[in-house]
Design a protein around this motif. Structure first.
Motif, PDB file in Angstrom:
ATOM      1  N   TYR A 312       0.865  -1.183   0.000  1.00 38.64           N
ATOM      2  CA  TYR A 312       0.000   0.000   0.000  1.00 38.64           C
ATOM      3  C   TYR A 312       0.901   1.233   0.000  1.00 38.64           C
ATOM      4  O   TYR A 312       1.306   1.734   1.037  1.00 38.64           O
ATOM      5  CB  TYR A 312      -0.936  -0.027   1.208  1.00 38.64           C
ATOM      6  CG  TYR A 312      -1.934  -1.160   1.128  1.00 38.64           C
ATOM      7  CD1 TYR A 312      -3.031  -1.082   0.290  1.00 38.64           C
ATOM      8  CD2 TYR A 312      -1.748  -2.328   1.869  1.00 38.64           C
ATOM      9  CE1 TYR A 312      -3.941  -2.126   0.191  1.00 38.64           C
ATOM     10  CE2 TYR A 312      -2.649  -3.375   1.777  1.00 38.64           C
ATOM     11  CZ  TYR A 312      -3.739  -3.270   0.935  1.00 38.64           C
ATOM     12  OH  TYR A 312      -4.637  -4.317   0.832  1.00 38.64           O
ATOM     13  N   THR A 313       1.219   1.673  -1.205  1.00 36.01           N
ATOM     14  CA  THR A 313       2.178   2.750  -1.407  1.00 36.01           C
ATOM     15  C   THR A 313       1.461   4.093  -1.479  1.00 36.01           C
ATOM     16  O   THR A 313       0.496   4.249  -2.231  1.00 36.01           O
ATOM     17  CB  THR A 313       2.972   2.526  -2.703  1.00 36.01           C
ATOM     18  OG1 THR A 313       3.579   1.232  -2.658  1.00 36.01           O
ATOM     19  CG2 THR A 313       4.051   3.588  -2.874  1.00 36.01           C
ATOM     20  N   VAL A 314       1.947   5.054  -0.691  1.00 35.28           N
ATOM     21  CA  VAL A 314       1.308   6.368  -0.620  1.00 35.28           C
ATOM     22  C   VAL A 314       2.343   7.456  -0.888  1.00 35.28           C
ATOM     23  O   VAL A 314       3.547   7.208  -0.867  1.00 35.28           O
ATOM     24  CB  VAL A 314       0.654   6.596   0.761  1.00 35.28           C
ATOM     25  CG1 VAL A 314      -0.504   5.629   0.973  1.00 35.28           C
ATOM     26  CG2 VAL A 314       1.685   6.453   1.886  1.00 35.28           C
ATOM     27  N   VAL A 315       1.841   8.667  -1.137  1.00 36.93           N
ATOM     28  CA  VAL A 315       2.717   9.815  -1.367  1.00 36.93           C
ATOM     29  C   VAL A 315       2.918  10.539  -0.043  1.00 36.93           C
ATOM     30  O   VAL A 315       1.983  11.109   0.518  1.00 36.93           O
ATOM     31  CB  VAL A 315       2.118  10.767  -2.414  1.00 36.93           C
ATOM     32  CG1 VAL A 315       3.007  12.009  -2.548  1.00 36.93           C
ATOM     33  CG2 VAL A 315       1.979  10.062  -3.754  1.00 36.93           C
ATOM     34  N   MET A 316       4.127  10.490   0.470  1.00 35.82           N
ATOM     35  CA  MET A 316       4.504  11.222   1.676  1.00 35.82           C
ATOM     36  C   MET A 316       5.331  12.421   1.258  1.00 35.82           C
ATOM     37  O   MET A 316       6.137  12.331   0.322  1.00 35.82           O
ATOM     38  CB  MET A 316       5.293  10.307   2.609  1.00 35.82           C
ATOM     39  CG  MET A 316       5.633  10.905   3.954  1.00 35.82           C
ATOM     40  SD  MET A 316       6.316   9.626   5.069  1.00 35.82           S
ATOM     41  CE  MET A 316       6.809  10.662   6.467  1.00 35.82           C
ATOM     42  N   ASP A 401       5.665  16.997  19.398  1.00 34.79           N
ATOM     43  CA  ASP A 401       4.905  16.072  18.559  1.00 34.79           C
ATOM     44  C   ASP A 401       5.711  15.707  17.308  1.00 34.79           C
ATOM     45  O   ASP A 401       6.543  16.479  16.829  1.00 34.79           O
ATOM     46  CB  ASP A 401       3.584  16.704  18.112  1.00 34.79           C
ATOM     47  CG  ASP A 401       2.687  17.064  19.288  1.00 34.79           C
ATOM     48  OD1 ASP A 401       2.937  16.570  20.411  1.00 34.79           O
ATOM     49  OD2 ASP A 401       1.741  17.847  19.083  1.00 34.79           O
ATOM     50  N   MET A 402       5.415  14.528  16.757  1.00 35.74           N
ATOM     51  CA  MET A 402       6.005  14.114  15.492  1.00 35.74           C
ATOM     52  C   MET A 402       4.883  13.866  14.500  1.00 35.74           C
ATOM     53  O   MET A 402       3.924  13.144  14.798  1.00 35.74           O
ATOM     54  CB  MET A 402       6.852  12.848  15.652  1.00 35.74           C
ATOM     55  CG  MET A 402       7.459  12.344  14.348  1.00 35.74           C
ATOM     56  SD  MET A 402       8.502  10.853  14.549  1.00 35.74           S
ATOM     57  CE  MET A 402       9.909  11.539  15.416  1.00 35.74           C
ATOM     58  N   ALA A 403       4.982  14.468  13.331  1.00 31.59           N
ATOM     59  CA  ALA A 403       3.929  14.329  12.322  1.00 31.59           C
ATOM     60  C   ALA A 403       4.522  13.827  11.016  1.00 31.59           C
ATOM     61  O   ALA A 403       5.567  14.310  10.569  1.00 31.59           O
ATOM     62  CB  ALA A 403       3.221  15.654  12.098  1.00 31.59           C
ATOM     63  N   PHE A 404       3.851  12.865  10.414  1.00 29.28           N
ATOM     64  CA  PHE A 404       4.166  12.415   9.065  1.00 29.28           C
ATOM     65  C   PHE A 404       3.147  13.055   8.141  1.00 29.28           C
ATOM     66  O   PHE A 404       1.940  12.890   8.319  1.00 29.28           O
ATOM     67  CB  PHE A 404       4.107  10.898   8.964  1.00 29.28           C
ATOM     68  CG  PHE A 404       5.054  10.178   9.892  1.00 29.28           C
ATOM     69  CD1 PHE A 404       6.230  10.773  10.307  1.00 29.28           C
ATOM     70  CD2 PHE A 404       4.755   8.906  10.356  1.00 29.28           C
ATOM     71  CE1 PHE A 404       7.111  10.124  11.158  1.00 29.28           C
ATOM     72  CE2 PHE A 404       5.620   8.236  11.209  1.00 29.28           C
ATOM     73  CZ  PHE A 404       6.804   8.848  11.615  1.00 29.28           C
ATOM     74  N   VAL A 405       3.626  13.796   7.163  1.00 28.00           N
ATOM     75  CA  VAL A 405       2.761  14.590   6.290  1.00 28.00           C
ATOM     76  C   VAL A 405       2.666  13.901   4.926  1.00 28.00           C
ATOM     77  O   VAL A 405       3.682  13.582   4.299  1.00 28.00           O
ATOM     78  CB  VAL A 405       3.297  16.017   6.136  1.00 28.00           C
ATOM     79  CG1 VAL A 405       2.325  16.865   5.314  1.00 28.00           C
ATOM     80  CG2 VAL A 405       3.531  16.660   7.512  1.00 28.00           C
ATOM     81  N   PHE A 406       1.418  13.707   4.482  1.00 28.47           N
ATOM     82  CA  PHE A 406       1.169  13.025   3.218  1.00 28.47           C
ATOM     83  C   PHE A 406       0.525  13.976   2.217  1.00 28.47           C
ATOM     84  O   PHE A 406       0.313  15.157   2.505  1.00 28.47           O
ATOM     85  CB  PHE A 406       0.273  11.803   3.463  1.00 28.47           C
ATOM     86  CG  PHE A 406       0.872  10.794   4.399  1.00 28.47           C
ATOM     87  CD1 PHE A 406       1.710   9.801   3.918  1.00 28.47           C
ATOM     88  CD2 PHE A 406       0.614  10.844   5.767  1.00 28.47           C
ATOM     89  CE1 PHE A 406       2.281   8.872   4.784  1.00 28.47           C
ATOM     90  CE2 PHE A 406       1.172   9.926   6.631  1.00 28.47           C
ATOM     91  CZ  PHE A 406       2.012   8.934   6.133  1.00 28.47           C
ATOM     92  N   ALA A 407       0.228  13.454   1.056  1.00 24.20           N
ATOM     93  CA  ALA A 407      -0.435  14.249   0.021  1.00 24.20           C
ATOM     94  C   ALA A 407      -1.783  14.753   0.527  1.00 24.20           C
ATOM     95  O   ALA A 407      -2.368  14.194   1.453  1.00 24.20           O
ATOM     96  CB  ALA A 407      -0.620  13.412  -1.244  1.00 24.20           C
ATOM     97  N   LYS A 408      -2.255  15.831  -0.088  1.00 24.30           N
ATOM     98  CA  LYS A 408      -3.556  16.436   0.227  1.00 24.30           C
ATOM     99  C   LYS A 408      -3.636  16.969   1.651  1.00 24.30           C
ATOM    100  O   LYS A 408      -4.721  17.153   2.193  1.00 24.30           O
ATOM    101  CB  LYS A 408      -4.690  15.436  -0.016  1.00 24.30           C
ATOM    102  CG  LYS A 408      -4.787  14.936  -1.448  1.00 24.30           C
ATOM    103  CD  LYS A 408      -5.948  13.980  -1.616  1.00 24.30           C
ATOM    104  CE  LYS A 408      -6.062  13.509  -3.065  1.00 24.30           C
ATOM    105  NZ  LYS A 408      -7.188  12.563  -3.264  1.00 24.30           N
ATOM    106  N   GLY A 409      -2.475  17.198   2.281  1.00 24.49           N
ATOM    107  CA  GLY A 409      -2.465  17.759   3.623  1.00 24.49           C
ATOM    108  C   GLY A 409      -2.820  16.785   4.719  1.00 24.49           C
ATOM    109  O   GLY A 409      -2.992  17.180   5.880  1.00 24.49           O
ATOM    110  N   VAL A 410      -2.926  15.506   4.411  1.00 27.50           N
ATOM    111  CA  VAL A 410      -3.256  14.495   5.414  1.00 27.50           C
ATOM    112  C   VAL A 410      -2.034  14.243   6.292  1.00 27.50           C
ATOM    113  O   VAL A 410      -0.914  14.126   5.796  1.00 27.50           O
ATOM    114  CB  VAL A 410      -3.719  13.194   4.739  1.00 27.50           C
ATOM    115  CG1 VAL A 410      -3.969  12.105   5.777  1.00 27.50           C
ATOM    116  CG2 VAL A 410      -4.983  13.448   3.917  1.00 27.50           C
TER     117      VAL A 410
END
Length: 475
Positions: A312-316, A401-410
């Motif tokens: 399940y490959t996503v855009v980070m 905090d630690m945040a992983f940011v993905f496409a579309k601001g998710v």
């Protein structure tokens, strides 16, 4: 991938099962089920499973990284009928199929362990829910005398008790070498049955036959016979529920168009009460508030050596720590011409793993914020050197905090209070490791950073959804 740094050299059900299952060895050591074919779901021919499996989390064992680990689980099952779901027939008519809701208690120790009813009559089997692998398998063992009723959920599966169990002969196409998207080391045994063998890094052998068996959720709802591995090694009764995009994963064979899970926080200390989360097959009633990102898909012709096309490959696009966006090029999180840099969502990995460029930036920022508190010269399980033995709340406040940011601001945000993972002996580590130390060149978002977050895999629409939740509550 079933990947836990605490058992880095054992990582049962991970290393060769998913390393040998694919010629494009791209994921981390455990459960590199690199297979070569995109599963194409037919939206007009779907099953109507709507099942929930509450998860319970258990504390980490204090066994050393190279020690074989078993998971101890208890089962409390309670089934009830849900409202029906619709599906369309070949002629376009809407059919109503009953679905069932199962609530099953179990312990979670670095992996999501679901208890599922397999066979006819069903025998409850514990399986690691793994979105990073394809082959589902269970432990099988014929018992004599035959128990009545079927064995408890802690026991291995007894094929002799099931009327729907069958084995695959050597003549079956799957048993032939290099079947597309399912390259499996198979051979013919003395009974002319399709036999497979896997050797793990600690020398453990798992072997058995490929078989067909049903998952029987109720008298009226069951899967068709699915191809599974039936392992004869009884050193551990846990199996794998392979849920990636491969055509022989459970999700694909059962024609599940959507599934989701919610992983609770681990208890603060050993012996704490076990919080409960949920695993759904089918519609999730909480999905209205989810944020979705599209899956990256890869054609059959894309044979990149470092790519797992069935993950399940996503855009980070980046990582933020303590409010600061780290200076990492977004291209680091996307596959290059060789497939390196792929970012995947993996329920079977506990820690998150980054390629060198991203890991070094994360470590640089952790050192800047809390370097004085680092445990000098300490490397956890050979993959992470961001560990502490001081007060976790104080260290969390220093880091933020630690945040992983993905496409579309998710975003997936891990709050500062929960940023450290206890690894034993009073040591706590930032739950991020170096993927190259696993022989991988991928970015892998593990279940530690999926806690208190609904993660939904919408296969029909080729997307992944996220939604904040308190996963320790009934959801």
């Amino acid at each position: 991938m079933y990947l836990s740094p605490k058992t880095m050299f054992f990582n049962l059900l991970t290393i060769f099962i998913f390393f040998l299952l694919s010629p494009s060895q791209s994921i981390s050591i455990p459960k590199d089920d690199q297979n070569k074919h995109q599963n194409k779901l037919n939206n007009n021919d779907t099953s109507a499973f709507s099942l929930s499996f509450p998860l319970t989390t258990s504390p980490l064992s204090l066994s050393p990284p190279n020690t074989s680990k078993t998971f101890h689980a208890s089962l409390v099952s309670n089934s009830k009928q849900n409202p029906t779901l619709s599906r369309r027939s070949a002629g376009g008519a809407t059919l109503k199929t009953p679905s069932y809701n199962y609530k099953i208690s179990f312990k979670y120790s670095m992996a999501l362990i679901v208890s599922l009813p397999i066979g006819t009559p069903p025998q409850t089997q514990q399986m690691v829910l793994d979105t990073g692998s394809q082959l589902s398998w269970i432990q099988c063992h014929n018992k004599n005398p035959k128990p009545r009723p079927p064995p408890p959920p802690t026991a291995s599966f007894d094929p002799s008790l099931s009327s729907t169990f069958s084995v695959l002969p050597c003549t079956h196409p799957i048993c032939k070498p290099r079947v597309p998207d399912f390259t499996l080391p198979t051979s013919c045994d003395q009974n002319r049955l399709c036999h497979y063998s896997y050797f793990y890094a600690d020398g453990t052998l798992a072997e058995g036959n490929l078989v067909r068996e049903k998952f029987t959720f109720s008298r009226s709802v069951s899967t068709p016979p699915l191809i599974l591995g039936c392992a004869k090694d009884t050193s551990d009764t846990k199996g794998i529920l392979g849920m990636n995009l491969g055509r022989l994963s459970f999700a694909s064979q059962a024609k599940v168009t959507k599934f989701s899970y919610c992983v609770p926080n681990r208890p603060a200390r050993t012996g704490s009460n076990m919080p409960t989360g949920s695993f759904y097959l089918g519609h999730n009633p909480n999905s209205a508030g989810f944020q979705y990102i599209d899956l990256l898909t890869f054609g059959q012709g894309q044979r990149m050596p470092n790519l797992d096309p069935l993950a399940y490959t996503v855009v980070m696009v980046g990582i933020r720590i303590g409010g600061k966006m780290l200076k990492i090029q977004p291209s680091i999180f996307r596959p290059d011409a060789s497939g390196a840099g792929q970012t995947m969502i993996d329920s079977g990995s506990e820690f998150t793993y980054f390629v060198d460029e991203a890991y070094s930036k994360v470590r640089e920022e952790i050192v800047r914020l809390a370097g004085a508190k680092l445990k000098k010269g300490y490397v956890y399980a050979g993959v992470s050197d961001m560990c502490f033995d001081g007060d976790s709340m104080e260290i969390g406040r220093l880091i933020g905090d630690m945040a992983f940011v993905f496409a579309k601001g998710v975003e997936i945000v891990t709050p500062k209070e929960q940023i450290l993972a206890e690894v034993g002996g009073g040591v706590r580590c930032v739950a991020v490791g170096q993927s190259n130390m696993l022989g991988a060149s991928s970015n892998i978002i593990g279940n530690f950073h999926q806690r208190n977050q609904w993660v939904e895999f919408d296969l029909a629409n080729r997307r992944v959804g996220f939604g904040r939740a308190d996963c320790s509550r009934s959801v």
